[in-house]
Design an enzyme around this catalytic site. Sequence first.
Site, PDB file in Angstrom:
ATOM      1  N   ILE A   3     -10.127  84.097 -62.197  1.00  0.00           N
ATOM      2  CA  ILE A   3     -10.107  82.639 -62.041  1.00  0.00           C
ATOM      3  C   ILE A   3     -10.092  81.983 -63.426  1.00  0.00           C
ATOM      4  O   ILE A   3     -10.917  82.317 -64.292  1.00  0.00           O
ATOM      5  CB  ILE A   3     -11.349  82.147 -61.234  1.00  0.00           C
ATOM      6  CG1 ILE A   3     -11.454  82.894 -59.891  1.00  0.00           C
ATOM      7  CG2 ILE A   3     -11.279  80.640 -61.029  1.00  0.00           C
ATOM      8  CD1 ILE A   3     -10.275  82.730 -58.950  1.00  0.00           C
ATOM      9  N   LEU A  55     -24.695  77.937 -61.151  1.00  0.00           N
ATOM     10  CA  LEU A  55     -24.441  77.470 -62.522  1.00  0.00           C
ATOM     11  C   LEU A  55     -23.373  78.295 -63.219  1.00  0.00           C
ATOM     12  O   LEU A  55     -23.093  78.103 -64.388  1.00  0.00           O
ATOM     13  CB  LEU A  55     -25.752  77.485 -63.334  1.00  0.00           C
ATOM     14  CG  LEU A  55     -26.887  76.640 -62.727  1.00  0.00           C
ATOM     15  CD1 LEU A  55     -28.133  76.707 -63.594  1.00  0.00           C
ATOM     16  CD2 LEU A  55     -26.455  75.183 -62.543  1.00  0.00           C
ATOM     17  N   GLY A  56     -22.717  79.196 -62.494  1.00  0.00           N
ATOM     18  CA  GLY A  56     -21.675  80.024 -63.081  1.00  0.00           C
ATOM     19  C   GLY A  56     -20.314  79.347 -63.062  1.00  0.00           C
ATOM     20  O   GLY A  56     -20.181  78.165 -62.711  1.00  0.00           O
ATOM     21  N   GLN A  57     -19.296  80.122 -63.423  1.00  0.00           N
ATOM     22  CA  GLN A  57     -17.940  79.559 -63.560  1.00  0.00           C
ATOM     23  C   GLN A  57     -17.457  78.935 -62.249  1.00  0.00           C
ATOM     24  O   GLN A  57     -16.974  77.801 -62.236  1.00  0.00           O
ATOM     25  CB  GLN A  57     -16.958  80.656 -63.998  1.00  0.00           C
ATOM     26  CG  GLN A  57     -15.577  80.112 -64.330  1.00  0.00           C
ATOM     27  CD  GLN A  57     -14.508  81.203 -64.435  1.00  0.00           C
ATOM     28  OE1 GLN A  57     -14.756  82.374 -64.144  1.00  0.00           O
ATOM     29  NE2 GLN A  57     -13.323  80.813 -64.854  1.00  0.00           N
ATOM     30  N   ASP A  78     -29.843  78.766 -58.788  1.00  0.00           N
ATOM     31  CA  ASP A  78     -29.439  79.818 -59.722  1.00  0.00           C
ATOM     32  C   ASP A  78     -30.719  80.503 -60.211  1.00  0.00           C
ATOM     33  O   ASP A  78     -31.808  79.933 -60.092  1.00  0.00           O
ATOM     34  CB  ASP A  78     -28.650  79.233 -60.910  1.00  0.00           C
ATOM     35  CG  ASP A  78     -27.778  80.281 -61.602  1.00  0.00           C
ATOM     36  OD1 ASP A  78     -26.545  80.304 -61.359  1.00  0.00           O
ATOM     37  OD2 ASP A  78     -28.328  81.100 -62.385  1.00  0.00           O
ATOM     38  N   ARG A  80     -31.439  80.910 -63.211  1.00  0.00           N
ATOM     39  CA  ARG A  80     -31.937  80.148 -64.360  1.00  0.00           C
ATOM     40  C   ARG A  80     -32.001  78.659 -63.993  1.00  0.00           C
ATOM     41  O   ARG A  80     -31.296  78.221 -63.070  1.00  0.00           O
ATOM     42  CB  ARG A  80     -31.068  80.374 -65.604  1.00  0.00           C
ATOM     43  CG  ARG A  80     -29.678  79.808 -65.522  1.00  0.00           C
ATOM     44  CD  ARG A  80     -28.947  79.938 -66.857  1.00  0.00           C
ATOM     45  NE  ARG A  80     -27.571  79.466 -66.771  1.00  0.00           N
ATOM     46  CZ  ARG A  80     -27.206  78.196 -66.891  1.00  0.00           C
ATOM     47  NH1 ARG A  80     -28.098  77.247 -67.078  1.00  0.00           N
ATOM     48  NH2 ARG A  80     -25.916  77.866 -66.793  1.00  0.00           N
ATOM     49  N   LYS A  84     -18.445  95.524 -54.608  1.00  0.00           N
ATOM     50  CA  LYS A  84     -17.539  94.604 -53.900  1.00  0.00           C
ATOM     51  C   LYS A  84     -17.037  95.230 -52.595  1.00  0.00           C
ATOM     52  O   LYS A  84     -17.010  94.569 -51.561  1.00  0.00           O
ATOM     53  CB  LYS A  84     -16.370  94.182 -54.799  1.00  0.00           C
ATOM     54  CG  LYS A  84     -16.773  93.203 -55.894  1.00  0.00           C
ATOM     55  CD  LYS A  84     -17.358  91.932 -55.319  1.00  0.00           C
ATOM     56  CE  LYS A  84     -17.850  90.968 -56.372  1.00  0.00           C
ATOM     57  NZ  LYS A  84     -18.609  89.833 -55.814  1.00  0.00           N
ATOM     58  N   TYR A 111     -19.024  97.420 -60.421  1.00  0.00           N
ATOM     59  CA  TYR A 111     -18.625  96.131 -59.833  1.00  0.00           C
ATOM     60  C   TYR A 111     -17.802  96.373 -58.567  1.00  0.00           C
ATOM     61  O   TYR A 111     -18.069  95.800 -57.511  1.00  0.00           O
ATOM     62  CB  TYR A 111     -17.813  95.368 -60.870  1.00  0.00           C
ATOM     63  CG  TYR A 111     -17.362  93.975 -60.452  1.00  0.00           C
ATOM     64  CD1 TYR A 111     -18.292  92.970 -60.203  1.00  0.00           C
ATOM     65  CD2 TYR A 111     -15.998  93.664 -60.356  1.00  0.00           C
ATOM     66  CE1 TYR A 111     -17.868  91.684 -59.857  1.00  0.00           C
ATOM     67  CE2 TYR A 111     -15.580  92.388 -60.019  1.00  0.00           C
ATOM     68  CZ  TYR A 111     -16.513  91.396 -59.770  1.00  0.00           C
ATOM     69  OH  TYR A 111     -16.102  90.128 -59.432  1.00  0.00           O
TER      70      TYR A 111
END
Length: 316
Positions: free
Chosen positions: A172, A10-12, A34, A36, A146, A142
Site C-alpha cells: 500500500i 495509528l499505523g499506515q 493502538d 501505543r 497470514k 509474516y
Amino acid sequence: MSKILITGSLGQIGSELANALCERYGTSNVVVSDVRAKTVDDQISDCECAVLDVTDVTQIAELVKKHNIKIIYHLAALLSAVAEAKPQTAWNVNMNGLYNVLEVAREFACAVFTPSSIGAFGLSTPHDKTPQDTIQRPNTMYGVTKVAGELLCDYYYKRFGVDTRGLRYPGIISYKTLPGGGTTDYAVEIYYEAIKKKKYTCFLKPGTYLDMMYMPDAINAVINLMEADQKKLIHRNAFNVTAMSIDPEKLAGSIRKQIPDFSIDYKIDPVRQGIADSWPNSMDDSAAREEWGWQPKYNLEKMTEDMLTQLRKKLA
Ligand code: NAD
Ligand code: AKB
C-alpha cells in the site's frame, strides 16, 4: 449504526481508515485503539481513542463491552521485514492477537475485518496472475501468520457464524503515515526521496515486480467489502485485490515524468529481496471484482501525480 473498533489504528492503514470510517459513520460510532498512545503527530479524527494491546484478550473484551462494539477492523500486526527480525513477537501479535479478537467477536457477536497480504503466498505459488485459490506455502513468519489467519477467520465463520471478511492487500502506497517495516516500503520511500534529494537508493533489485495499490483504493476496498451483501461472498476472508504490478524501474520512470532529473540506484537488502522474490508478480483479483464489485481508481501514473503533489505540500 453498529459501533466500530479499530485495532492498530495509528499505523499506515489504520490512521487513514479511522478518518474514513469517522467521516462515513460519524465520530461517535468509531473507537480507535493502538498499543501505543496517540500523540499530536497522529492526525486522527476526534473520536474515542484507547490504548489496547491485542495480545491481552481481557483488554479487548472490556473495550468491546464498554462501547457495545459490533464491528472490529483488526489492523494490529507486525509487517514482513519486522516479523522476520522478530519472529516470536510476530507470532504473538499476529496470531494470538487475531485469535483474541475472534474469540471476543464470537462472545459479543461482532463482525471482523482482517487484512491478509500478498505475503500469504510463497515460492511454489504461481507468480503471474496468481489465482485466488492456489498453493500457499510461504517461507516467512509474516506469511505463515497470514495464511493461518485466513484459515482461522474461515473457521470462525463456519464453526461459530462470526461474520469474518478480509483482503489480500498488495503493497500500500500513501503519503500520510509512513509504512511500518514491510518489504514494499521502498515504493513509499522513493517518493519522499525524489522530492527531498531527486535520487533514491533502492533495497530491491530492478525487475522485482510486486502488486501495489494507492491508499484511497485500499480504503474503498475495505469499506466496500464490509458493506457487501454477505450472501454474495464466496471467498470471504482472503480476496486477492490489486491495482498495479510494478518494479522499481517502472516506478522510477513514472516519477521521472514529473521530476526529469530523478535517479535511482541499488543497494540490495538480501532479506527483503528474498521475501519479495517469494511473493507474486501480479495477482488475479477477478473473484473480488465478481463477488463485490472491486474496481481500483488509481493506476501508476495517476498515483504518482497525486503522491508528488501531496508530498510537496507535506514536506514544504
Ligand atoms: P503498521 O505497521 O503501519 O501499523 C500497525 C499498527 O499496529 C501500529 O500502529 C502498531 O503500533 C500497532 N500494533 C503493533 N503491535 C500491537 C499490539 N500488540 N496491539 C495493538 N496494536 C499493535 O501496519 P499497516 O501497514 O497499517 O498494516 C495493517 C494491516 O494490514 C496488517 O495486518 C498488515 O499485515 C496488513 N497489510 C498491510 C499492507 C501494507 O502495505 N501496509 C499490505 C498488506 C497487508
Ligand atoms: C509488507 O511488505 O510487509 C506489507 C505487505 C505487502 O504485506 N506491505
